[in-house]
Design a protein around this motif. Structure first.
Motif, mmCIF file in Angstrom:
data_model
loop_
_atom_site.group_PDB
_atom_site.id
_atom_site.type_symbol
_atom_site.label_atom_id
_atom_site.label_comp_id
_atom_site.label_asym_id
_atom_site.label_seq_id
_atom_site.Cartn_x
_atom_site.Cartn_y
_atom_site.Cartn_z
ATOM 1 N N PRO A 194 0.826 -1.210 0.000
ATOM 2 C CA PRO A 194 0.000 0.000 0.000
ATOM 3 C C PRO A 194 0.859 1.259 0.000
ATOM 4 O O PRO A 194 2.032 1.239 0.386
ATOM 5 N N HIS A 195 0.270 2.357 -0.438
ATOM 6 C CA HIS A 195 0.963 3.643 -0.454
ATOM 7 C C HIS A 195 1.418 4.009 0.961
ATOM 8 O O HIS A 195 0.674 3.858 1.922
ATOM 9 N N GLY A 196 2.648 4.473 1.063
ATOM 10 C CA GLY A 196 3.184 4.865 2.366
ATOM 11 C C GLY A 196 3.917 3.758 3.096
ATOM 12 O O GLY A 196 4.316 3.943 4.256
ATOM 13 N N THR A 197 4.113 2.623 2.421
ATOM 14 C CA THR A 197 4.758 1.481 3.071
ATOM 15 C C THR A 197 6.121 1.834 3.644
ATOM 16 O O THR A 197 6.429 1.532 4.801
ATOM 17 N N MET A 198 6.963 2.498 2.851
ATOM 18 C CA MET A 198 8.312 2.785 3.323
ATOM 19 C C MET A 198 8.308 3.854 4.410
ATOM 20 O O MET A 198 9.171 3.855 5.292
ATOM 21 N N ASP A 199 7.323 4.753 4.387
ATOM 22 C CA ASP A 199 7.194 5.721 5.481
ATOM 23 C C ASP A 199 6.988 4.994 6.806
ATOM 24 O O ASP A 199 7.637 5.301 7.821
ATOM 25 N N TYR A 200 6.078 4.031 6.794
ATOM 26 C CA TYR A 200 5.787 3.278 8.009
ATOM 27 C C TYR A 200 7.002 2.455 8.441
ATOM 28 O O TYR A 200 7.342 2.414 9.642
ATOM 29 N N LEU A 201 7.679 1.839 7.489
ATOM 30 C CA LEU A 201 8.862 1.048 7.817
ATOM 31 C C LEU A 201 9.958 1.932 8.396
ATOM 32 O O LEU A 201 10.577 1.588 9.414
ATOM 33 N N PHE A 202 10.196 3.089 7.800
ATOM 34 C CA PHE A 202 11.252 3.973 8.278
ATOM 35 C C PHE A 202 10.957 4.483 9.687
ATOM 36 O O PHE A 202 11.821 4.448 10.568
ATOM 37 N N VAL A 203 9.746 4.977 9.905
ATOM 38 C CA VAL A 203 9.411 5.525 11.219
ATOM 39 C C VAL A 203 9.500 4.445 12.287
ATOM 40 O O VAL A 203 10.024 4.679 13.393
ATOM 41 N N SER A 204 9.039 3.253 11.971
ATOM 42 C CA SER A 204 9.130 2.139 12.923
ATOM 43 C C SER A 204 10.586 1.816 13.230
ATOM 44 O O SER A 204 10.955 1.532 14.383
ATOM 45 N N LEU A 205 11.427 1.891 12.215
ATOM 46 C CA LEU A 205 12.849 1.611 12.398
ATOM 47 C C LEU A 205 13.521 2.695 13.233
ATOM 48 O O LEU A 205 14.352 2.395 14.101
ATOM 49 N N PHE A 206 13.153 3.959 13.016
ATOM 50 C CA PHE A 206 13.712 5.037 13.840
ATOM 51 C C PHE A 206 13.373 4.803 15.318
ATOM 52 O O PHE A 206 14.222 4.989 16.197
ATOM 53 N N ARG A 207 12.144 4.428 15.575
ATOM 54 C CA ARG A 207 11.715 4.208 16.957
ATOM 55 C C ARG A 207 12.470 3.032 17.568
ATOM 56 O O ARG A 207 12.907 3.097 18.725
ATOM 57 N N TRP A 208 12.610 1.970 16.808
ATOM 58 C CA TRP A 208 13.363 0.808 17.305
ATOM 59 C C TRP A 208 14.801 1.200 17.620
ATOM 60 O O TRP A 208 15.356 0.826 18.666
ATOM 61 N N ALA A 209 15.424 1.947 16.711
ATOM 62 C CA ALA A 209 16.825 2.332 16.890
ATOM 63 C C ALA A 209 16.999 3.198 18.131
ATOM 64 O O ALA A 209 17.947 3.013 18.910
ATOM 65 N N ALA A 210 16.101 4.148 18.331
ATOM 66 C CA ALA A 210 16.183 5.007 19.520
ATOM 67 C C ALA A 210 16.034 4.180 20.792
ATOM 68 O O ALA A 210 16.746 4.411 21.783
ATOM 69 N N ASP A 211 15.124 3.204 20.780
ATOM 70 C CA ASP A 211 14.914 2.347 21.952
ATOM 71 C C ASP A 211 16.119 1.461 22.240
ATOM 72 O O ASP A 211 16.281 0.968 23.364
ATOM 73 N N ASN A 212 16.961 1.239 21.217
ATOM 74 C CA ASN A 212 18.120 0.362 21.378
ATOM 75 C C ASN A 212 19.434 1.124 21.456
ATOM 76 O O ASN A 212 20.502 0.568 21.193
ATOM 77 N N GLY A 213 19.355 2.399 21.862
ATOM 78 C CA GLY A 213 20.562 3.146 22.194
ATOM 79 C C GLY A 213 21.285 3.805 21.046
ATOM 80 O O GLY A 213 22.412 4.287 21.223
ATOM 81 N N TYR A 214 20.682 3.866 19.857
ATOM 82 C CA TYR A 214 21.334 4.551 18.748
ATOM 83 C C TYR A 214 21.071 6.054 18.831
ATOM 84 O O TYR A 214 20.003 6.488 19.265
ATOM 85 N N GLY A 215 22.045 6.829 18.331
ATOM 86 C CA GLY A 215 21.908 8.273 18.332
ATOM 87 C C GLY A 215 21.564 8.851 16.977
ATOM 88 O O GLY A 215 20.881 9.872 16.884
ATOM 89 N N ARG A 216 22.046 8.197 15.900
ATOM 90 C CA ARG A 216 21.821 8.733 14.554
ATOM 91 C C ARG A 216 21.557 7.609 13.568
ATOM 92 O O ARG A 216 22.037 6.482 13.740
ATOM 93 N N CYS A 217 20.806 7.954 12.522
ATOM 94 C CA CYS A 217 20.516 7.011 11.447
ATOM 95 C C CYS A 217 20.738 7.716 10.114
ATOM 96 O O CYS A 217 20.150 8.765 9.853
ATOM 97 N N SER A 218 21.580 7.150 9.268
ATOM 98 C CA SER A 218 21.843 7.713 7.952
ATOM 99 C C SER A 218 20.863 7.142 6.935
ATOM 100 O O SER A 218 20.644 5.933 6.876
ATOM 101 N N LEU A 219 20.309 8.044 6.119
ATOM 102 C CA LEU A 219 19.442 7.634 5.011
ATOM 103 C C LEU A 219 20.183 7.700 3.677
ATOM 104 O O LEU A 219 19.564 7.542 2.626
ATOM 105 N N GLY A 220 21.490 7.929 3.727
ATOM 106 C CA GLY A 220 22.263 8.009 2.494
ATOM 107 C C GLY A 220 22.203 9.399 1.878
ATOM 108 O O GLY A 220 21.605 10.331 2.417
#
Length: 338
Positions: A233-259
């Motif tokens: 569905p439209h917006g799939t990667m938006d949902y995947l990215f935001v979910s990944l940002f939240r996971w990363a923050a919960d696991n002690g990461y400070g930054r995420c590069s999108l290239g």
């Protein structure tokens, strides 16, 4: 691919010094590694004609990185090849200049500050509504860790093949799907209401557990491969990215590069303005920048560094290099020490 000893050597360096937004690409099998004389820093590069093209800045100790740049340039001179640094950051530009190399901005890298990212406020209303829609539809994102089962890898391969369709994999500065490469890294998978994987993003960078963090080091991840099925569905990667940002923050990461976004904020050059406006048939420069910018990243300049007179030809060779995949079985992995 890297042999066991070379891989252990590289792994030890990355564990002690941390990753940057390119170090995962050292494992693609399409580059050679150049180590400094003290074994404290490394440059990944590929030879293209009369050029040795390094990817990004070196990784290693501060002294080792400065040393390996000088030794790499001397190594190129010895072989009568031109030294090129692609996607270099501003940190070493004065050093490159001291060696007589010219730098030109080629775009900007999007980096999410995970300590500040949230979806509160009017600015994020559209994206917040999209995320809520996926959650109501019982979609979910889970981060998987290697080793993976044959079934999991087969499904990731299917998604990748559907996403590629008539496209060809690129190389050198971007990841490409292969079982040995993908199976090295954590993977964030998007699951639909029926429990079927329909999209994924591979996650590279520092170790994914807080207890493995480096003292005084901002732990970083990079989103590498991003693949999804046409039926998503439209917006799939938006949902995947935001979910990944939240996971990363919960696991002690400070930054995420999108290239990087090539040519971003370079409108002082006429040909760039024309490419930005009319070049979408060749590459969607503007669309890529706008997509990454929707997540509110910090933008960091990236540069091409090489002898000034060679710049035009080097750009063409780079484009050919990135668009010409090299099979790992055809690549000789020389672990060069100066």
């Amino acid at each position: 691919m890297l042999d066991n000893m070379a891989e252990q050597r590289l792994n030890r360096l990355l564990e002690s010094c941390g990753h940057n937004s390119h170090t995962h690409l050292y494992y693609l099998g399409d580059k050679e590694l150049f180590w400094d004389s003290m074994d404290e820093a490394v440059i990944a590069y590929r030879t293209a004609g009369k050029r040795n093209i390094a990817l990004g800045d070196p990784v290693g100790s501060p002294e080792g990185c400065r040393r390996v740049i000088g030794e790499f340039i001397a190594y190129c001179k010895k072989l009568n090849r031109l030294p090129v640094f692609y996607q270099a950051k501003s940190k070493y530009l004065p050093l490159f200049s001291g060696y007589g190399l010219h730098s030109a901005k080629i775009g900007e890298e999007a980096q999410i500050d995970l300590t500040r990212f949230d979806l509160k406020g009017k600015r994020w209303l559209k994206l917040r509504n999209r995320i809520n829609k996926f959650e109501r539809g019982r979609y979910s994102v889970n981060v998987l860790f290697p080793p993976y089962s044959y079934t999991t890898m087969s499904r990731l391969q299917e998604i990748s093949d559907e996403w590629l369709a008539e496209r060809k994999e690129k190389s050198f500065s971007v990841g490409a799907f292969s079982w040995p490469y993908v199976s090295r890294f954590p993977v964030a998978v998007l699951t639909d209401a029926e429990g079927r994987y329909i999209a994924f993003a591979s996650i590279t960078g520092d170790a994914p557990r807080p207890e493995a963090s480096l003292a005084g080091h901002c732990r970083k991840i990079t989103i590498d491969l991003m693949r999804y099925t046409p039926s998503c569905p439209h917006g799939t990667m938006d949902y995947l990215f935001v979910s990944l940002f939240r996971w990363a923050a919960d696991n002690g990461y400070g930054r995420c590069s999108l290239g990087i976004a090539p040519l971003a904020n370079m409108d002082h050059l006429l040909f760039v303005r024309l490419l930005w406006k009319y070049g979408s048939k060749l590459y969607n420069f503007k669309g890529l920048y706008e997509y990454k910018n929707k997540f509110g990243p910090d933008w960091e300049n990236v540069y091409l560094v090489c002898p000034a007179s060679s710049m035009p030809v080097t750009v063409g060779i780079l484009a050919y290099t990135i668009n010409t995949p090299v099979s790992p079985s055809q690549t000789k992995w020389n672990q060069i020490s100066s």
